[in-house]
Write a protein that holds these residues in place. Structure first.
Motif, PDB file in Angstrom:
ATOM      1  N   GLY A 134       0.816  -1.214   0.000  1.00  0.00           N
ATOM      2  CA  GLY A 134       0.000   0.000   0.000  1.00  0.00           C
ATOM      3  C   GLY A 134       0.843   1.254   0.000  1.00  0.00           C
ATOM      4  N   VAL A 135       1.899   1.261   0.776  1.00  0.00           N
ATOM      5  CA  VAL A 135       2.787   2.424   0.832  1.00  0.00           C
ATOM      6  C   VAL A 135       3.450   2.643  -0.522  1.00  0.00           C
ATOM      7  N   ALA A 136       3.911   1.589  -1.137  1.00  0.00           N
ATOM      8  CA  ALA A 136       4.538   1.705  -2.450  1.00  0.00           C
ATOM      9  C   ALA A 136       3.555   2.258  -3.477  1.00  0.00           C
ATOM     10  N   MET A 137       2.316   1.804  -3.427  1.00  0.00           N
ATOM     11  CA  MET A 137       1.310   2.278  -4.368  1.00  0.00           C
ATOM     12  C   MET A 137       1.025   3.755  -4.166  1.00  0.00           C
ATOM     13  N   VAL A 138       0.824   4.174  -2.933  1.00  0.00           N
ATOM     14  CA  VAL A 138       0.534   5.576  -2.652  1.00  0.00           C
ATOM     15  C   VAL A 138       1.726   6.449  -3.035  1.00  0.00           C
ATOM     16  N   ASN A 139       2.939   6.023  -2.724  1.00  0.00           N
ATOM     17  CA  ASN A 139       4.126   6.785  -3.096  1.00  0.00           C
ATOM     18  C   ASN A 139       4.297   6.861  -4.603  1.00  0.00           C
ATOM     19  N   GLY A 140       3.989   5.802  -5.297  1.00  0.00           N
ATOM     20  CA  GLY A 140       4.103   5.793  -6.749  1.00  0.00           C
ATOM     21  C   GLY A 140       3.154   6.769  -7.408  1.00  0.00           C
ATOM     22  N   ILE A 141       1.946   6.854  -6.930  1.00  0.00           N
ATOM     23  CA  ILE A 141       0.984   7.799  -7.479  1.00  0.00           C
ATOM     24  C   ILE A 141       1.466   9.226  -7.227  1.00  0.00           C
ATOM     25  N   TYR A 142       1.965   9.493  -6.055  1.00  0.00           N
ATOM     26  CA  TYR A 142       2.508  10.825  -5.759  1.00  0.00           C
ATOM     27  C   TYR A 142       3.619  11.168  -6.744  1.00  0.00           C
ATOM     28  N   TYR A 143       4.468  10.214  -7.029  1.00  0.00           N
ATOM     29  CA  TYR A 143       5.588  10.427  -7.947  1.00  0.00           C
ATOM     30  C   TYR A 143       5.097  10.767  -9.345  1.00  0.00           C
ATOM     31  N   ILE A 144       4.097  10.045  -9.833  1.00  0.00           N
ATOM     32  CA  ILE A 144       3.571  10.295 -11.182  1.00  0.00           C
ATOM     33  C   ILE A 144       2.917  11.668 -11.259  1.00  0.00           C
ATOM     34  N   VAL A 145       2.135  12.014 -10.273  1.00  0.00           N
ATOM     35  CA  VAL A 145       1.376  13.259 -10.295  1.00  0.00           C
ATOM     36  C   VAL A 145       2.266  14.479 -10.070  1.00  0.00           C
ATOM     37  N   ASN A 146       3.272  14.352  -9.218  1.00  0.00           N
ATOM     38  CA  ASN A 146       4.039  15.528  -8.796  1.00  0.00           C
ATOM     39  C   ASN A 146       5.424  15.645  -9.410  1.00  0.00           C
TER      40      ASN A 146
END
Length: 68
Positions: A55-67
């Motif tokens: 879950g942490v990896a998924m949330v961090n990955g989305i942040y990376y793509i968006v920001n």
């Protein structure tokens, strides 16, 4: 996540990844931990790091793509 950016497929897979991140976040326990069974609320007693990394990896990955 670099693969999505480098291949220009973030717009294809981004919504799916975002939905997965939202689901993982929605099942977190009171300590903010998310385990790997995204259809079930994370028990308060979960302390296994392996179970909580997805879950942490998924949330961090989305942040990376968006920001980025």
């Amino acid at each position: 996540m670099n693969w999505l950016k480098n291949t220009g497929t973030a717009s294809n897979y981004g919504p799916w990844l975002d939905a997965n991140a939202a689901q993982a976040w929605s099942i977190r326990n009171n300590q903010g931990l998310m385990w790997n069974i995204w259809g079930t609320h994370t028990p308060e007693s979960t302390r296994n790091a392996f179970k909580t990394t997805c879950g942490v990896a998924m949330v961090n990955g989305i942040y990376y793509i968006v920001n980025d």
